[in-house]
Enzyme design. Sequence first.
Site, PDB file in Angstrom:
ATOM      1  N   LEU A  71      18.889 -31.197  31.364  1.00  0.00           N
ATOM      2  CA  LEU A  71      20.239 -31.292  31.944  1.00  0.00           C
ATOM      3  C   LEU A  71      20.197 -32.030  33.280  1.00  0.00           C
ATOM      4  O   LEU A  71      20.928 -33.000  33.496  1.00  0.00           O
ATOM      5  CB  LEU A  71      20.777 -29.862  32.125  1.00  0.00           C
ATOM      6  CG  LEU A  71      22.076 -29.662  32.888  1.00  0.00           C
ATOM      7  CD1 LEU A  71      23.252 -30.239  32.112  1.00  0.00           C
ATOM      8  CD2 LEU A  71      22.325 -28.186  33.164  1.00  0.00           C
ATOM      9  N   GLY A  84      17.432 -33.618  34.904  1.00  0.00           N
ATOM     10  CA  GLY A  84      16.684 -34.874  34.907  1.00  0.00           C
ATOM     11  C   GLY A  84      17.478 -36.018  34.287  1.00  0.00           C
ATOM     12  O   GLY A  84      17.496 -37.138  34.812  1.00  0.00           O
ATOM     13  N   SER A 137      17.052 -23.070  43.071  1.00  0.00           N
ATOM     14  CA  SER A 137      18.124 -22.423  42.309  1.00  0.00           C
ATOM     15  C   SER A 137      18.824 -21.429  43.220  1.00  0.00           C
ATOM     16  O   SER A 137      18.205 -20.870  44.134  1.00  0.00           O
ATOM     17  CB  SER A 137      17.500 -21.685  41.131  1.00  0.00           C
ATOM     18  OG  SER A 137      18.402 -20.733  40.621  1.00  0.00           O
ATOM     19  N   SER A 138      20.097 -21.154  42.924  1.00  0.00           N
ATOM     20  CA  SER A 138      20.816 -20.173  43.758  1.00  0.00           C
ATOM     21  C   SER A 138      20.280 -18.756  43.531  1.00  0.00           C
ATOM     22  O   SER A 138      20.548 -17.858  44.327  1.00  0.00           O
ATOM     23  CB  SER A 138      22.317 -20.228  43.477  1.00  0.00           C
ATOM     24  OG  SER A 138      22.576 -19.932  42.129  1.00  0.00           O
ATOM     25  N   CYS A 139      19.485 -18.544  42.473  1.00  0.00           N
ATOM     26  CA  CYS A 139      18.979 -17.187  42.227  1.00  0.00           C
ATOM     27  C   CYS A 139      17.819 -16.812  43.149  1.00  0.00           C
ATOM     28  O   CYS A 139      17.304 -15.706  43.072  1.00  0.00           O
ATOM     29  CB  CYS A 139      18.612 -16.984  40.772  1.00  0.00           C
ATOM     30  SG  CYS A 139      17.178 -17.878  40.287  1.00  0.00           S
ATOM     31  N   TYR A 188      11.623 -15.835  37.391  1.00  0.00           N
ATOM     32  CA  TYR A 188      12.070 -17.220  37.612  1.00  0.00           C
ATOM     33  C   TYR A 188      12.328 -17.449  39.103  1.00  0.00           C
ATOM     34  O   TYR A 188      11.877 -18.444  39.678  1.00  0.00           O
ATOM     35  CB  TYR A 188      13.356 -17.467  36.804  1.00  0.00           C
ATOM     36  CG  TYR A 188      13.972 -18.820  37.026  1.00  0.00           C
ATOM     37  CD1 TYR A 188      13.433 -19.953  36.417  1.00  0.00           C
ATOM     38  CD2 TYR A 188      15.108 -18.974  37.817  1.00  0.00           C
ATOM     39  CE1 TYR A 188      14.013 -21.204  36.612  1.00  0.00           C
ATOM     40  CE2 TYR A 188      15.689 -20.218  38.018  1.00  0.00           C
ATOM     41  CZ  TYR A 188      15.132 -21.327  37.405  1.00  0.00           C
ATOM     42  OH  TYR A 188      15.699 -22.563  37.605  1.00  0.00           O
ATOM     43  N   LYS A 212      10.561 -20.120  41.849  1.00  0.00           N
ATOM     44  CA  LYS A 212      11.333 -21.066  42.669  1.00  0.00           C
ATOM     45  C   LYS A 212      11.109 -20.792  44.166  1.00  0.00           C
ATOM     46  O   LYS A 212      11.013 -21.736  44.957  1.00  0.00           O
ATOM     47  CB  LYS A 212      12.817 -20.983  42.316  1.00  0.00           C
ATOM     48  CG  LYS A 212      13.142 -21.518  40.929  1.00  0.00           C
ATOM     49  CD  LYS A 212      12.946 -23.021  40.866  1.00  0.00           C
ATOM     50  CE  LYS A 212      13.286 -23.618  39.520  1.00  0.00           C
ATOM     51  NZ  LYS A 212      12.982 -25.057  39.436  1.00  0.00           N
ATOM     52  N   THR A 223      23.768 -24.705  42.570  1.00  0.00           N
ATOM     53  CA  THR A 223      24.451 -23.564  41.974  1.00  0.00           C
ATOM     54  C   THR A 223      24.323 -23.654  40.440  1.00  0.00           C
ATOM     55  O   THR A 223      23.579 -24.484  39.929  1.00  0.00           O
ATOM     56  CB  THR A 223      25.919 -23.554  42.442  1.00  0.00           C
ATOM     57  OG1 THR A 223      26.491 -22.323  42.069  1.00  0.00           O
ATOM     58  CG2 THR A 223      26.713 -24.716  41.858  1.00  0.00           C
ATOM     59  N   ASN A 224      25.057 -22.807  39.689  1.00  0.00           N
ATOM     60  CA  ASN A 224      24.989 -22.847  38.211  1.00  0.00           C
ATOM     61  C   ASN A 224      25.511 -24.197  37.715  1.00  0.00           C
ATOM     62  O   ASN A 224      26.641 -24.568  38.025  1.00  0.00           O
ATOM     63  CB  ASN A 224      25.844 -21.724  37.609  1.00  0.00           C
ATOM     64  CG  ASN A 224      25.234 -20.352  37.823  1.00  0.00           C
ATOM     65  OD1 ASN A 224      24.692 -20.067  38.890  1.00  0.00           O
ATOM     66  ND2 ASN A 224      25.311 -19.508  36.813  1.00  0.00           N
ATOM     67  N   HIS A 248      22.780 -20.596  29.188  1.00  0.00           N
ATOM     68  CA  HIS A 248      23.637 -20.006  30.209  1.00  0.00           C
ATOM     69  C   HIS A 248      25.043 -19.811  29.632  1.00  0.00           C
ATOM     70  O   HIS A 248      25.371 -20.298  28.557  1.00  0.00           O
ATOM     71  CB  HIS A 248      23.710 -20.913  31.444  1.00  0.00           C
ATOM     72  CG  HIS A 248      22.524 -20.774  32.332  1.00  0.00           C
ATOM     73  ND1 HIS A 248      21.533 -21.728  32.401  1.00  0.00           N
ATOM     74  CD2 HIS A 248      22.163 -19.796  33.197  1.00  0.00           C
ATOM     75  CE1 HIS A 248      20.617 -21.330  33.270  1.00  0.00           C
ATOM     76  NE2 HIS A 248      20.972 -20.164  33.758  1.00  0.00           N
ATOM     77  N   ARG A 284      30.866 -16.548  39.106  1.00  0.00           N
ATOM     78  CA  ARG A 284      29.898 -17.635  39.159  1.00  0.00           C
ATOM     79  C   ARG A 284      30.578 -18.907  39.659  1.00  0.00           C
ATOM     80  O   ARG A 284      31.763 -19.129  39.425  1.00  0.00           O
ATOM     81  CB  ARG A 284      29.305 -17.922  37.772  1.00  0.00           C
ATOM     82  CG  ARG A 284      28.430 -16.799  37.208  1.00  0.00           C
ATOM     83  CD  ARG A 284      27.121 -16.641  37.941  1.00  0.00           C
ATOM     84  NE  ARG A 284      26.293 -15.591  37.356  1.00  0.00           N
ATOM     85  CZ  ARG A 284      26.347 -14.306  37.699  1.00  0.00           C
ATOM     86  NH1 ARG A 284      27.213 -13.889  38.613  1.00  0.00           N
ATOM     87  NH2 ARG A 284      25.542 -13.430  37.127  1.00  0.00           N
ATOM     88  N   ASP A 328      25.450  -7.699  33.131  1.00  0.00           N
ATOM     89  CA  ASP A 328      26.321  -8.560  33.944  1.00  0.00           C
ATOM     90  C   ASP A 328      25.504  -9.483  34.842  1.00  0.00           C
ATOM     91  O   ASP A 328      25.956 -10.551  35.239  1.00  0.00           O
ATOM     92  CB  ASP A 328      27.210  -7.700  34.866  1.00  0.00           C
ATOM     93  CG  ASP A 328      28.548  -7.351  34.220  1.00  0.00           C
ATOM     94  OD1 ASP A 328      28.887  -7.964  33.190  1.00  0.00           O
ATOM     95  OD2 ASP A 328      29.242  -6.483  34.771  1.00  0.00           O
TER      96      ASP A 328
END
Length: 309
Positions: free
Chosen positions: A15, A17, A108-110, A137, A141, A165-166, A180, A210, A270
């Site tokens: 997605l 790259g 990543s935002s996570c 994950y 990161k 973000t997502n 996702h 999100r 959730d």
Amino acid sequence: MDRNAKIFVAGHRGLVGSALVRKLELDGYKNLLLKNRAELDLLDFHKVHHFFEKEKPEYVLLAAAKVGGIFANNTLGADFIYENLTIQNNVVKSAHDTGVSKLLFLGSSCIYPRNCPQPMKEEYFLSGKPEPTNTPYAAAKIAGILMCQAFHKQYNDNFISVMPTNLYGPNDNFDLKTSHVFPALIRKFYEAKLNSEPTVTVWGTGAPKREFMHVDDLASACVFLMKSYDSPEIINIGTGVDVSIKDFAEMVKETVGYNGEIVWDTSKPDGTPQKLLDVSKINALGWNASIDLSTGIKKTYEWYTAKTR
Ligand code: GDP
């Protein structure tokens, strides 16, 4: 970045790259170095190092990663931590050893704490524990960011880390188990419409919020930062706007033109209650996202239906 500079886009089929390649080509960059998995196994240090020694890329965009949605992250944690740590170790170390001028690491935002104040500012990094469904994950990161910062500090390597973000867009993973929520719902509502199914099942309570960003906006931000940002401090990339999963599901339902009912499967997790990035830092540098969510849903739906027809 000179238009003729050799740029290695690691993970160019994914997605992120593939969006980076589209953007670089659009901007006239002609010397892109692209290798698929069969040509270069990023999990193999010796092969990666040899590739860097032979090709000597000047710039590296590290978009190769094992990624997935809440179910994949929650059940395949070992694969997520191992593959991501290994890929980033191999690429960052090889980039250092062969004198790469600048490397961009995709975080990543996570990486932010589960209970992070919203919107999440860069300074909240490492101020609490990540969300349990994606800790392996997130840990990989986090290690990637710290590695880039350590190489910057010890060797003055210009390795920067960006926190998207997502994301969604073309070449996303539409597999219902591992994807996702964004691609999952596009596919679920589309197939339910085709098959005249009375209901569509959406996971969780619908309450989590999100922030969704089209990957073309991310690519534009990454190229912008490659030209203008040389700090080891992390920088967020997002739209600054979030939506509840419930409202998002309604938007997808409407775009697809599905007339049935939504059923909520509350046996599914959730995840993080809210993930909204504070994007004032990148906005102050002069970059803003430009694709709003309803346009992005429409574009992605069109891409997906054209692909599956
Ligand atoms: P997250 O942002 O890391 O939590 O990953 P996801 O994009 O997979 O999930 C975001 C939210 O959407 C979570 O609250 C999920 O439970 C919810 N969700 C609702 N339906 C789906 C679905 O069909 N697939 C996925 N992956 N998530 C869903």
